[in-house]
Design an enzyme around this catalytic site. Structure first.
Site, PDB file in Angstrom:
ATOM      1  N   LYS A   1      23.563  15.850  38.935  1.00 42.11           N
ATOM      2  CA  LYS A   1      22.488  15.258  37.938  1.00 42.11           C
ATOM      3  C   LYS A   1      22.009  16.061  36.935  1.00 42.11           C
ATOM      4  O   LYS A   1      21.843  15.736  35.736  1.00 42.11           O
ATOM      5  CB  LYS A   1      21.437  14.510  38.764  1.00 42.11           C
ATOM      6  CG  LYS A   1      20.379  13.696  38.007  1.00 42.11           C
ATOM      7  CD  LYS A   1      19.428  13.044  38.792  1.00 42.11           C
ATOM      8  CE  LYS A   1      18.355  12.307  38.258  1.00 42.11           C
ATOM      9  NZ  LYS A   1      17.552  11.759  39.295  1.00 42.11           N
TER      10      LYS A   1
ATOM     11  N   ASP B   1       6.434  13.046  39.844  1.00 47.69           N
ATOM     12  CA  ASP B   1       7.606  12.862  40.340  1.00 47.69           C
ATOM     13  C   ASP B   1       8.260  14.292  40.319  1.00 47.69           C
ATOM     14  O   ASP B   1       8.768  14.612  39.235  1.00 47.69           O
ATOM     15  CB  ASP B   1       8.337  11.724  39.805  1.00 47.69           C
ATOM     16  CG  ASP B   1       9.612  11.657  40.107  1.00 47.69           C
ATOM     17  OD1 ASP B   1      10.140  12.404  41.210  1.00 47.69           O
ATOM     18  OD2 ASP B   1      10.380  10.804  39.868  1.00 47.69           O
TER      19      ASP B   1
ATOM     20  N   GLU C   1      12.200   6.487  36.733  1.00 46.82           N
ATOM     21  CA  GLU C   1      11.975   6.638  38.045  1.00 46.82           C
ATOM     22  C   GLU C   1      10.468   6.491  38.196  1.00 46.82           C
ATOM     23  O   GLU C   1      10.031   5.657  39.307  1.00 46.82           O
ATOM     24  CB  GLU C   1      12.505   8.049  38.625  1.00 46.82           C
ATOM     25  CG  GLU C   1      13.969   8.197  38.710  1.00 46.82           C
ATOM     26  CD  GLU C   1      14.480   9.622  38.734  1.00 46.82           C
ATOM     27  OE1 GLU C   1      13.489  10.561  38.904  1.00 46.82           O
ATOM     28  OE2 GLU C   1      15.688   9.655  38.781  1.00 46.82           O
TER      29      GLU C   1
ATOM     30  N   ASP D   1      18.466   4.598  43.333  1.00 46.23           N
ATOM     31  CA  ASP D   1      17.782   5.787  42.845  1.00 46.23           C
ATOM     32  C   ASP D   1      18.790   6.933  43.096  1.00 46.23           C
ATOM     33  O   ASP D   1      19.215   7.460  43.931  1.00 46.23           O
ATOM     34  CB  ASP D   1      16.669   6.188  43.878  1.00 46.23           C
ATOM     35  CG  ASP D   1      16.129   7.673  43.673  1.00 46.23           C
ATOM     36  OD1 ASP D   1      16.386   8.059  42.621  1.00 46.23           O
ATOM     37  OD2 ASP D   1      15.172   8.180  44.256  1.00 46.23           O
TER      38      ASP D   1
END
Length: 595
Positions: free
Chosen positions: A70, A169, A147, A8
Site C-alpha cells: 500500500k 487513524d 478511511e 478496508d
C-alpha cells in the site's frame, strides 16, 4: 443484484464486511480470522499465496514475499518475479481477489460490487491506483471512501446525535486525522490532515533495528545478510510491539536463529515498554502537527470535540493514546473496534449506494456523506509558481473552472501542469498530470482564453477538461502521467489474475503444516528447557525423540515438493510432540503456556 461489500485495504491487514439484517458484519476469511494479512508471496513454481499462507512461508521465501504494498500505491515501484514485473495495483488486486473469494464463500453468492477505503491523505493518483486494483480483481468499485470518514460512518450509525468528533487513524503504513461533524442524516468532514509514510511498520522497524544491533554486539554478526534469519527477527519485532500494548515487558526468544562456523546462535532479549517508548518517541510526536493543523483548518478548538475515535491497530500503543490525551485533553473512546470499523463503514456506504436498508437506524432517512479533498489542486504558471484552483478541505464533489491564457505570442498549444500539494513553488508539490491542449488559434500573448475545468468526483478522483473559448469547441487533453496503468495494462493484469485464481491446495496445506511444525518445535524446546530438573529421564528421552522426529520430517522435504502423504505424516508427528510436551509440563507442574 448481488450484495455490495466494504473493503478496508490496509497496509498490514485487510478486512471485508457486508450489511446483513440492517447491520454491518465482518466476513471471516477461510481460516476464521476477521482480518487478513496484506501479504502476497510467489512460490518458485509460480503459485501465488495471499494472507496467512504468504506469512507462514515468508521466512524461507523472503525475497519473493511482498508486504506493505500500500505504501507504493500511485508510484512507479515494481517487483520483479521470474522476469515479470508486478505493479502495486496488481499486488493489491491479489489481496482484493482473496477478500472477494472469502466474501463469496461466506455469502454463498457471486460478489462484484464493492466500496474500498483509502487513507484520507491519498492523492489522485493513489486513489486511481486503488480503483484500478479493484478492477483487476474483478470488482466494480462503486466508491472510493476515506478511511476516517468510513470509521465515522460506522460510529455514527449508533450515535446519530449531533456532535463533532476527531478520527485519529494510525494504521500499518499511514496516518490520518479528520475532524467530522455528525448531524441528523449528515456526516460532514470539516478538515483532514495526515502523513502517508507513518504507521505501525515504522514502529516495527525501530524494534528490528534495536534487535539487529544487539545481535551484532553479542555475536559480531550482521543478521541482515541472512534473509531467513532477518525475517524471523522482523516477525519477532512486530509481535513484541503488540505484546507491549498490554504488558510492561516482551520476552523475545529466537532459538536456532542462524549458525556461525557450525555453531548455532540462539537469541534472547527482553524489550521493556519504556525502551520501546524511547525508540519510537519521535514517531508518536510526528502525529501532533497533523492533529493541530486539522483543528485549525476545521476552525474549532479541541474542547469543542465530543469524541476521539481511535482507528488502526497502531492506536493500541499506550504512548499513542497518551499523546492523544495530551493533544486534546480528551480520553479516546473505546466504542469501536479499530481493526474493523473502517470495513464496516464501507459496507454501510456500499449498501446505501446499492439501495439497501442499513440506514433504517436513522429512522428511515438517507445519510449524506460530505467528504473533502485532502490537498490543494493547482497548476504551474509562469516562473514555476503554484496557482491554486481548489483549496484543500474543499467539500466533494466539486467542479471548478478558471480562465488561463498564453505566455508567448502565437502559441498553438499549451501544457498544463497539474499539481497536488500546499507549497508555493510547483517543483515542491506532487505532479499528478500534464495536459496538452492543441489547436489554439495563433494570437499575441495574453489574448487566447483557455477555460480549464477541474471536476473532482465523490471518490476524490480528478478529471480535467479544457476548451478554447475563441472557437467554443472543447479540445482533447492528453494525460501523460506515467504512474497510472493504461487500459491495456489493466486488461492484461485482469487476464493474469484470472489465470492464477485456482491455486494448488496441496502446496498451501504444505506451507500451513510447515508453519505449524516450527511453532510446535519452538513450544516443545521451551517446555524441555523449563522442565530440565523436574522431568524424569524417560519422559525427557521421549520428548527429545519426538522433537528429532518432527524436525527430520520437516527438513527432509521442502513445502513445494510435499505430497499428501508427507503432510499427513508431519501432522501426526505434530500431534505426538504436542502430547509429549504437555505431559512433560504436567509432570513438572508447569503451565505450558506460561512465559
Amino acid at each position: 443484484m448481488g450484495r455490495t461489500i466494504g473493503i478496508d485495504l490496509g497496509t498490514t491487514n485487510s478486512c471485508v464486511a457486508v450489511v446483513e439484517g440492517g447491520k454491518a458484519v465482518i466476513i471471516p476469511n477461510e481460516k476464521g480470522n476477521r482480518t487478513t494479512p496484506s501479504v502476497v508471496a510467489f512460490t518458485k513454481e509460480g503459485e501465488r499465496l495471499v494472507g496467512e499462507q504468504a506469512v507462514r512461508q515468508a521466512a524461507i521465501n523472503s525475497e519473493r514475499t511482498i508486504r506493505s504494498v500500500k505504501r507504493h500505491m500511485g508510484t512507479n515501484w515494481k517487483k520483479e518475479i521470474d522476469g515479470k514485473y508486478f505493479t502495486p495495483q496488481e499486488i493489491s488486486a491479489m489481496i482484493l481477489r482473496k477478500l472477494k473469494a472469502d466474501a463469496e464463500a461466506y455469502l454463498d453468492e457471486s460478489v462484484t460490487d464493492a466500496v474500498i477505503t483509502v487513507p484520507a491523505y491519498f492523492n489522485d493518483i493513489q486513489r486511481q491506483a486503488t480503483k484500478d486494483a479493484g478492477r483487476i480483481a474483478g470488482l466494480n468499485v462503486l466508491r472510493i471512501i476515506n478511511e476516517p470518514t468510513s470509521a465515522a460512518l460506522a460510529y455514527g450509525l449508533n450515535n446519530g446525535t449531533p456532535q463533532k468528533i476527531m478520527v485519529y487513524d494510525l494504521g500499518g503504513g499511514t496516518f490520518d486525522v479528520s475532524i467530522i461533524e455528525i448531524g441528523e442524516g449528515v456526516i460532514e468532514v470539516l478538515a483532514t490532515n495526515g502523513d502517508n509514510h507513518l504507521g505501525g511498520d515504522d514502529f516495527d522497524e525501530r524494534i528490528t533495528k534495536r534487535l539487529v544491533d544487539v545481535i551484532k554486539k553479542e555475536h559480531h554478526l550482521d543478521i541482515q545478510k541472512d534473509l531467513t534469519a532477518y525475517w524471523r527477527v522482523k516477525e519477532a519485532a512486530e509481535l513484541a510491539k503488540k505484546e507491549l500494548s498490554s504488558s510492561e515487558n516482551s520476552y523475545i526468544t529466537l532459538p536456532y536463529l542462524t549458525q556461525i562456523h557450525g555453531t548455532t546462535i540462539n537469541f534472547e532479549y527482553t524489550l521493556t515498554r519504556r525502551e520501546f517508548n524511547e525508540l519510537t518517541r519521535d514517531l508518536v510526536e510526528r502525529t501532533a502537527i497533523p492533529v493541530q493543523n486539522a483543528l485549525i483548518d476545521a476552525g474549532i478548538a479541541a474542547s469543542e470535540l465530543s469524541k476521539i475515535l481511535l482507528v488502526g491497530g497502531s492506536t493500541r500503543i499506550p504512548a499513542v493514546q497518551e499523546k492523544v490525551r495530551e493533544l486534546t485533553g480528551i480520553t479516546p473512546s473505546q466504542n469501536i473496534n479499530p481493526d474493523e470499523c473502517v470495513a464496516q463503514g464501507a459496507a454501510v456506504q456500499g449498501d446505501t449506494l446499492s439501495g439497501g436498508g442499513a440506514l433504517t437506524l436513522y429512522g428511515g432517512s438517507n445519510i449524506l456523506l460530505l467528504d473533502v479533498t485532502p490537498l490543494s489542486l493547482s497548476i504551474e504558471t509562469v516562473g514555476g509558481v503554484t496557482t491554486r484552483l481548489v483549496e484543500r478541505n474543499t467539500t466533494l464533489p466539486v467542479r471548478y473552472s478558471k480562465i488561463f491564457t498564453t505566455a508567448a505570442p502565437y502559441q498553438r498549444s499549451v501544457e498544463i501542469h497539474v499539481l497536488q500539494g500546499e507549497r508555493p513553488m510547483a517543483r515542491d508539490n506532487k505532479t499528478i498530470g500534464k495536459f496538452k491542449l492543441n489547436g489554439i488559434k495563433p494570437a499575441p500573448a495574453g489574448v487566447p482564453q483557455i477555460e480549464v475545468t477541474f471536476d473532482i468526483d465523490a471518490n476524490g478522483i480528478l478529471k480535467v477538461s479544457a476548451k478554447d473559448l475563441d472557437s467554443g469547441k472543447e479540445q482533447s487533453i492528453i494525460i501523460t502521467d506515467n504512474e497510472r496503468m493504461s487500459d491495456e495494462e489493466i486488461e492484461q493484469a485482469i487476464r493474469d489474475a484470472q489465470r492464477y485464481e485456482m491455486q494448488d491446495g496441496t502446496r498451501r496445506q504444505a506451507i500451513d503444516v510447515t508453519y505449524e511444525a516450527n511453532q510446535c518445535l519452538n513450544r516443545a524446546e521451551a517446555a524441555l528447557s523449563k522442565t530440565k530438573k523436574e522431568l524424569p529421564k524417560e519422559e525427557r528421552k521421549q520428548i527429545k525423540a519426538d522433537i528429532a522426529d518432527l524436525r527430520k520430517q520437516v527438513t527432509k522435504v521442502k513445502p513445494d515438493k510435499m505430497t499428501d502423504s508427507d503432510i499427513s505424516s508431519i501432522r501426526n508427528a505434530i500431534i505426538q510432540l504436542n502430547i509429549s510436551s504437555a505431559n512433560a509440563c504436567r509432570l513438572a507442574g508447569i503451565d505450558p503456556e506460561s512465559k
